[in-house]
Motif scaffolding. Structure first.
Motif: not given
Length: 160
Positions: A21-23, A26-28, A30-42
């Motif tokens: 569950r911890l893994r 952490l993956r969730m 990381k994925s959320t932060r990556q998607v959020e970074a793309v949304l912020r930039e766009r």
């Protein structure tokens, strides 16, 4: 007789599940932060705006009659101070308007203007397309299942 290493105790299984569950978390994250970074930039590149501004407009779009600042902060789960500056700038840009609450001189409702509704519609359409692109590896069924599971986590939090 069982072979050494194949016996698992309930404690071992619980620890294994906890680590899994911890893994997952952490993956969730990381994925959320990556998607959020793309949304912020766009949002910045295509609309010259920020994700917090988009979030405020999205919240107000769900409440045509508007929201008090405290309710808006609650919907967004941020402090009143964070929302005040964003609302001030959106008001300066003609995206939102503050309307006095009858009978309460201290309170005002914030709601989207017609310009704000139109601008949010443009941004929301692009946002939905970007999410569709970024999460295209998930089928509709997988997305529904995960949404239900995440809702269950949110409801647990609401109960505590």
């Amino acid at each position: 007789m069982a072979q050494r290493g194949t016996d698992t105790t309930p404690e071992d299984a619980g620890a294994e599940a906890s680590k899994a569950r911890l893994r997952m978390w952490l993956r969730m994250l990381k994925s959320t932060r990556q998607v959020e970074a793309v949304l912020r930039e766009r949002l910045r590149a295509e609309f010259d705006t920020t994700l917090p501004r988009f979030d405020v407009m999205a919240a107000l779009a769900r409440y045509e009659s508007g929201l008090k600042m405290s309710a808006l902060s609650g919907v967004l789960r941020v402090s009143n101070g964070n929302v005040t500056g964003i609302v001030d700038r959106l008001a300066e840009d003609g995206i939102v308007v503050r309307v006095q609450v009858p009978g309460d001189r201290r309170a005002s409702l914030v709601r989207l203007t017609r310009k704000g509704q139109e601008e949010f519609a443009r941004q929301a359409e692009a946002h939905e397309a970007w999410i569709g692109e970024l999460l295209s590896d998930f089928s509709a069924e997988e997305a529904d299942t995960l949404s239900d599971r995440f809702d269950a986590v949110s409801h647990k939090e609401d109960e505590t």
